[in-house]
Design a protein around this motif. Structure first.
Motif, PDB file in Angstrom:
ATOM      1  N   VAL A 152       0.888  -1.371  -0.136  1.00 33.28           N
ATOM      2  CA  VAL A 152      -0.186  -0.230   0.121  1.00 33.28           C
ATOM      3  C   VAL A 152       0.698   1.589  -0.280  1.00 33.28           C
ATOM      4  CG1 VAL A 152      -1.339   0.997   1.196  1.00 33.28           C
ATOM      5  CG2 VAL A 152      -2.154  -1.248   0.872  1.00 33.28           C
ATOM      6  N   GLU A 153       1.533   1.053   1.351  1.00 35.62           N
ATOM      7  CA  GLU A 153       2.409   2.470   1.210  1.00 35.62           C
ATOM      8  C   GLU A 153       3.699   2.638   0.075  1.00 35.62           C
ATOM      9  OE1 GLU A 153       4.173   3.745   5.168  1.00 35.62           O
ATOM     10  OE2 GLU A 153       3.355   2.769   5.913  1.00 35.62           O
ATOM     11  N   LYS A 154       3.684   1.614  -0.555  1.00 34.65           N
ATOM     12  CA  LYS A 154       4.109   1.657  -1.938  1.00 34.65           C
ATOM     13  C   LYS A 154       3.883   1.686  -3.718  1.00 34.65           C
ATOM     14  CE  LYS A 154       8.268  -1.844  -0.483  1.00 34.65           C
ATOM     15  NZ  LYS A 154       8.261  -3.540  -1.089  1.00 34.65           N
ATOM     16  N   ARG A 155       2.615   1.559  -3.549  1.00 34.32           N
ATOM     17  CA  ARG A 155       1.567   2.490  -4.483  1.00 34.32           C
ATOM     18  C   ARG A 155       1.036   4.113  -4.487  1.00 34.32           C
ATOM     19  NH1 ARG A 155      -0.871  -0.560  -8.351  1.00 34.32           N
ATOM     20  NH2 ARG A 155       0.917  -2.218  -8.115  1.00 34.32           N
TER      21      ARG A 155
ATOM     22  N   TYR B 135      -0.135   7.085  -6.811  1.00 28.86           N
ATOM     23  CA  TYR B 135      -1.878   8.079  -6.590  1.00 28.86           C
ATOM     24  C   TYR B 135      -1.124   9.496  -7.024  1.00 28.86           C
ATOM     25  CZ  TYR B 135      -5.861  10.518  -4.960  1.00 28.86           C
ATOM     26  OH  TYR B 135      -6.727  11.522  -4.888  1.00 28.86           O
ATOM     27  N   GLU B 136      -0.580   9.634  -5.887  1.00 33.19           N
ATOM     28  CA  GLU B 136       0.771  11.545  -5.944  1.00 33.19           C
ATOM     29  C   GLU B 136       0.838  11.936  -7.295  1.00 33.19           C
ATOM     30  OE1 GLU B 136       1.407  14.335  -2.221  1.00 33.19           O
ATOM     31  OE2 GLU B 136       3.084  12.920  -3.225  1.00 33.19           O
ATOM     32  N   THR B 137       1.567  10.658  -7.663  1.00 32.53           N
ATOM     33  CA  THR B 137       2.077  11.070  -9.346  1.00 32.53           C
ATOM     34  C   THR B 137       0.748  11.605 -10.106  1.00 32.53           C
ATOM     35  OG1 THR B 137       3.574   9.852  -8.830  1.00 32.53           O
ATOM     36  CG2 THR B 137       3.457  10.783 -11.748  1.00 32.53           C
ATOM     37  N   VAL B 138      -0.361  10.574 -10.316  1.00 32.94           N
ATOM     38  CA  VAL B 138      -0.838  11.039 -11.246  1.00 32.94           C
ATOM     39  C   VAL B 138      -2.002  12.062 -10.979  1.00 32.94           C
ATOM     40  CG1 VAL B 138      -3.756  10.183 -11.517  1.00 32.94           C
ATOM     41  CG2 VAL B 138      -1.425   8.209 -11.874  1.00 32.94           C
ATOM     42  N   ARG B 139      -2.263  12.877  -9.804  1.00 30.88           N
ATOM     43  CA  ARG B 139      -3.579  13.230  -9.461  1.00 30.88           C
ATOM     44  C   ARG B 139      -3.221  14.746  -9.285  1.00 30.88           C
ATOM     45  NH1 ARG B 139      -7.192  13.872 -11.447  1.00 30.88           N
ATOM     46  NH2 ARG B 139      -8.012  15.093  -9.912  1.00 30.88           N
ATOM     47  N   LYS B 140      -1.619  14.541  -7.532  1.00 29.92           N
ATOM     48  CA  LYS B 140      -1.469  16.395  -7.345  1.00 29.92           C
ATOM     49  C   LYS B 140      -1.083  17.694  -8.664  1.00 29.92           C
ATOM     50  CE  LYS B 140       1.853  17.917  -3.872  1.00 29.92           C
ATOM     51  NZ  LYS B 140       2.120  18.804  -4.764  1.00 29.92           N
TER      52      LYS B 140
ATOM     53  N   LEU C 188       0.534   3.340 -13.803  1.00 30.69           N
ATOM     54  CA  LEU C 188       0.537   1.772 -13.307  1.00 30.69           C
ATOM     55  C   LEU C 188       2.122   1.000 -14.479  1.00 30.69           C
ATOM     56  CD1 LEU C 188      -2.395   0.248 -12.753  1.00 30.69           C
ATOM     57  CD2 LEU C 188      -0.288   0.911 -11.050  1.00 30.69           C
ATOM     58  N   VAL C 189       2.161   1.131 -15.685  1.00 29.84           N
ATOM     59  CA  VAL C 189       2.282   0.787 -16.955  1.00 29.84           C
ATOM     60  C   VAL C 189       4.302   1.403 -16.991  1.00 29.84           C
ATOM     61  CG1 VAL C 189       3.511   0.885 -19.152  1.00 29.84           C
ATOM     62  CG2 VAL C 189       1.605   0.273 -19.193  1.00 29.84           C
ATOM     63  N   LEU C 190       4.263   2.767 -15.759  1.00 32.76           N
ATOM     64  CA  LEU C 190       5.810   2.718 -16.278  1.00 32.76           C
ATOM     65  C   LEU C 190       6.086   2.894 -14.489  1.00 32.76           C
ATOM     66  CD1 LEU C 190       6.147   6.836 -17.169  1.00 32.76           C
ATOM     67  CD2 LEU C 190       7.345   4.674 -18.488  1.00 32.76           C
ATOM     68  N   HIS C 191       5.462   2.254 -13.051  1.00 34.66           N
ATOM     69  CA  HIS C 191       5.641   1.496 -13.011  1.00 34.66           C
ATOM     70  C   HIS C 191       5.685   0.422 -12.431  1.00 34.66           C
ATOM     71  CE1 HIS C 191       5.098   1.630  -7.854  1.00 34.66           C
ATOM     72  NE2 HIS C 191       4.795  -0.158  -8.021  1.00 34.66           N
ATOM     73  N   THR C 192       5.526  -0.893 -13.522  1.00 36.14           N
ATOM     74  CA  THR C 192       5.724  -1.686 -13.382  1.00 36.14           C
ATOM     75  C   THR C 192       6.576  -1.948 -14.575  1.00 36.14           C
ATOM     76  OG1 THR C 192       3.935  -2.386 -13.327  1.00 36.14           O
ATOM     77  CG2 THR C 192       4.934  -4.504 -14.588  1.00 36.14           C
ATOM     78  N   THR C 193       7.422  -1.217 -14.897  1.00 31.98           N
ATOM     79  CA  THR C 193       8.810  -1.404 -15.707  1.00 31.98           C
ATOM     80  C   THR C 193       9.764  -1.358 -15.396  1.00 31.98           C
ATOM     81  OG1 THR C 193       7.321  -0.595 -17.876  1.00 31.98           O
ATOM     82  CG2 THR C 193       9.750  -0.878 -17.865  1.00 31.98           C
ATOM     83  N   ALA C 194       9.496  -0.266 -14.261  1.00 27.05           N
ATOM     84  CA  ALA C 194      10.404   0.812 -13.024  1.00 27.05           C
ATOM     85  C   ALA C 194      11.282  -0.672 -11.985  1.00 27.05           C
ATOM     86  CB  ALA C 194       9.881   1.646 -12.621  1.00 27.05           C
ATOM     87  N   LYS C 195       9.962  -1.490 -11.696  1.00 27.38           N
ATOM     88  CA  LYS C 195      10.452  -2.740 -10.795  1.00 27.38           C
ATOM     89  C   LYS C 195      11.612  -3.709 -11.749  1.00 27.38           C
ATOM     90  CE  LYS C 195       6.286  -3.707  -9.697  1.00 27.38           C
ATOM     91  NZ  LYS C 195       4.974  -4.119  -8.631  1.00 27.38           N
ATOM     92  N   LYS C 196      11.218  -3.741 -12.956  1.00 29.42           N
ATOM     93  CA  LYS C 196      12.094  -4.821 -13.826  1.00 29.42           C
ATOM     94  C   LYS C 196      13.407  -4.455 -12.844  1.00 29.42           C
ATOM     95  CE  LYS C 196       7.173  -6.027 -16.126  1.00 29.42           C
ATOM     96  NZ  LYS C 196       7.722  -6.113 -17.201  1.00 29.42           N
TER      97      LYS C 196
END
Length: 423
Positions: free
Chosen positions: A344-347, A351-356, A415-423
Motif C-alpha cells: 500500500v505505502e509503495k503504491r 496516486y500522487e504522481t497521477v493526481r497532484k 502503472l505501466v511506468l511503475h511496473t517497468t521501473a520495478k523490473k
C-alpha cells in the motif's frame, strides 16, 4: 481476506472513492460526522472529465435527474442581450462525454446507492459499511483513526475526504508545511428557485421556454467581469440554480434576509429580469471565497488526502467537484491489483504522481476568472507534468486542459511506468 480502507467523510470525494474501491474488491468502511438528516447544498456542473469517471463507476445520470448542457450563453447583465453562445452539442466527439448540471443532493444520493447498495449489475463488490454520526478526530500514518467517542479503528489505507476544514490534513502535512488560505476579495451568493414559481411570472415563464439545455452566465461588462451570475437548471428542470459572484471584503458567511438584501444591492444595476428572479429567492446564503495554494504533499504513511481536503479551490472554472470525482476514481483504478498490505505505502506515491500536478494546475486556475488565465501562467507551469503540456493562457485552452483530461489513461500510463521501473 480483502484489504480494508477507511474513508473519512461521505461527500462527493469520499463516496466516489468508496464506489471505486468497492469495485476494486476492497472492504470499505466510511465514517461520516453528519446524520444526513436533511438535504443540503445547491447545484453544480459536471464537466466531461468528471462525467467519464462517473460513467465508469456505473453512475446513472437519469436517476440523478441530471440536465445535459448543450449551450453556454454569455449575457450582458444590464441589457440582457446575448454576447456569445458556445455550442456543446459536440462535447461527446470533442471530449468523450457530455456535460451536465445536477443538484448536489441528487448526485450524492446516486453515489450513496453505488457505494452502499446491493449488487445490481451497475455495481459489484461488497457494499460499503457506512457509519453516520461518527466524527473522526485524529488519525496516524499507520492506518489508525480515532473517533470522538474514543474508539479506534485500523485499516490498510485511510482516505481523508473530510472536506475544506479537514481534521486529518495536519497529520499529513505536519506543522512545518502549514499553508493558510487567504481571502480572494470576492464572495458568492447562492440560491435555488422552484421552476413552478418561475412559471407563475409571465415574464420569467417566457425566458424559460428556450432555456432547456442552456446554462447562462450574466456578466457585468463594465467591471472586467468582477461581478457575474451563473444560472442553470437541475433536477430534470424542476429547479433553477443561481450563483452570484461579486467583490466583497467580508470573510464570514451571511444568510437569510441580510444576504438577500446585500445581493439586491450588488446587482441592482442588472436587468429587471434579474431583479424579478431575486424576488423569488426564499433563502440566500453568501459564502466568502478563499484562495488556497497547493499543499506540498497529500501523503503520509497509509494516510492520503483527497477532494477539498487535498486541494480546496474557488468556483471559477467549475472544477471543484470534478477534481473530487477524479480523485476517487483514481484510487480504485490504481489499487485494484493490490492484495498485499505491504504494497500500500509503495503504491500511494503513484496516486500522487497521477493526481497532484493535475489537480494543482486546476486549483491555481480556479483562483482567476475566465479570460484571466495569463495572470497565473507562471504558477501553473510549476506543476507541469512535462515541458510540452498545455499551460492554459485563455478560456479556450483552459476548457481543453480541464475537459479533455482522461483520468484512466493517465492511471494506466503511470502503472505501466511503475511496473517497468520495478523490473
Amino acid at each position: 481476506m480483502p484489504l480494508k480502507v477507511i474513508i473519512v467523510g461521505a461527500g462527493i470525494a469520499g463516496l466516489c472513492a468508496a464506489v471505486s474501491m468497492r469495485r476494486a474488491g476492497w472492504e470499505v468502511v466510511i465514517f461520516e460526522k453528519s446524520a444526513f438528516a436533511a438535504e443540503i447544498g445547491a447545484a453544480l456542473a459536471l464537466s466531461p472529465n468528471g462525467v467519464r469517471v462517473l460513467q465508469r463507476l456505473g453512475f446513472s445520470f437519469e436517476r440523478a435527474r441530471a440536465c445535459e448542457v448543450t449551450t453556454w450563453d454569455t449575457i450582458d447583465g444590464e441589457t440582457f442581450s446575448t454576447l456569445a453562445s458556445v455550442d456543446f452539442t459536440k462535447s461527446r466527439q470533442m471530449f468523450g462525454a457530455p456535460g451536465y448540471t445536477v443538484h448536489r443532493v441528487d448526485l450524492h444520493n446516486e453515489l450513496l446507492r453505488l457505494a452502499t447498495g446491493p449488487s445490481d449489475g451497475s455495481v459489484d463488490g461488497k457494499p460499503a459499511d457506512l457509519h453516520l454520526g461518527s466524527r473522526v478526530v485524529s488519525a496516524t500514518p499507520d492506518g489508525t483513526v480515532v473517533l470522538e467517542d474514543g474508539s479506534t479503528h485500523t485499516a490498510d489505507l485511510v482516505v481523508a475526504a473530510d472536506g475544506l476544514r479537514s481534521v486529518l490534513r495536519d497529520p499529513v502535512l505536519g506543522a512545518e508545511n502549514e499553508i493558510k488560505p487567504y481571502h480572494s476579495g470576492s464572495a458568492a451568493f447562492r440560491f435555488l428557485v422552484d421552476t413552478e414559481e418561475f412559471k407563475k411570472d409571465p415574464v420569467l415563464a417566457e425566458l424559460l421556454e428556450n432555456k432547456q439545455g442552456h446554462a447562462t452566465i450574466l456578466v457585468d461588462t463594465k467591471d472586467q467581469l468582477e461581478r457575474h451570475m451563473i444560472w442553470y437548471s437541475c433536477r430534470g428542470g424542476e429547479v433553477q440554480n443561481f450563483v452570484g459572484i461579486h467583490p466583497s471584503k467580508a470573510d464570514t458567511i451571511e444568510e437569510g434576509e441580510d444576504a438577500k438584501s446585500q445581493m439586491k444591492k450588488e446587482f441592482a444595476h442588472f436587468h429587471e429580469h434579474i431583479t424579478r428572479m431575486f424576488g423569488l429567492a426564499e433563502h440566500v446564503r453568501c459564502w466568502p471565497l478563499f484562495i488556497q495554494d497547493p499543499f506540498p504533499t497529500w501523503l503520509r504513511g497509509r494516510l492520503v488526502l483527497i477532494g477539498d481536503a487535498a486541494h480546496p479551490m474557488l468556483p471559477f472554472g467549475g472544477q471543484g467537484a470534478n477534481m473530487a470525482i477524479e480523485d476517487g476514481g483514481a484510487l480504485g483504478f490504481l489499487f485494484a491489483d493490490i492484495v498485499d498490505a505491504g504494497q500500500v505505502e509503495k503504491r500511494l506515491p503513484l496516486y500522487e504522481t497521477v493526481r497532484k500536478n493535475r489537480a494543482s494546475r486546476v486549483q491555481i486556475l480556479s483562483s482567476v476568472r475566465i479570460h484571466q488565465e495569463q495572470k497565473v501562467e507562471a504558477k501553473v507551469r510549476q506543476y507541469a507534468d512535462s515541458p510540452d503540456i498545455l499551460i492554459p493562457t485563455s478560456m479556450r485552452e483552459r476548457t481543453i486542459h480541464d475537459y479533455s483530461y482522461d483520468l484512466f489513461s493517465a492511471c494506466e500510463k503511470a502503472l505501466v511506468l511503475h511496473t517497468t521501473a520495478k523490473k
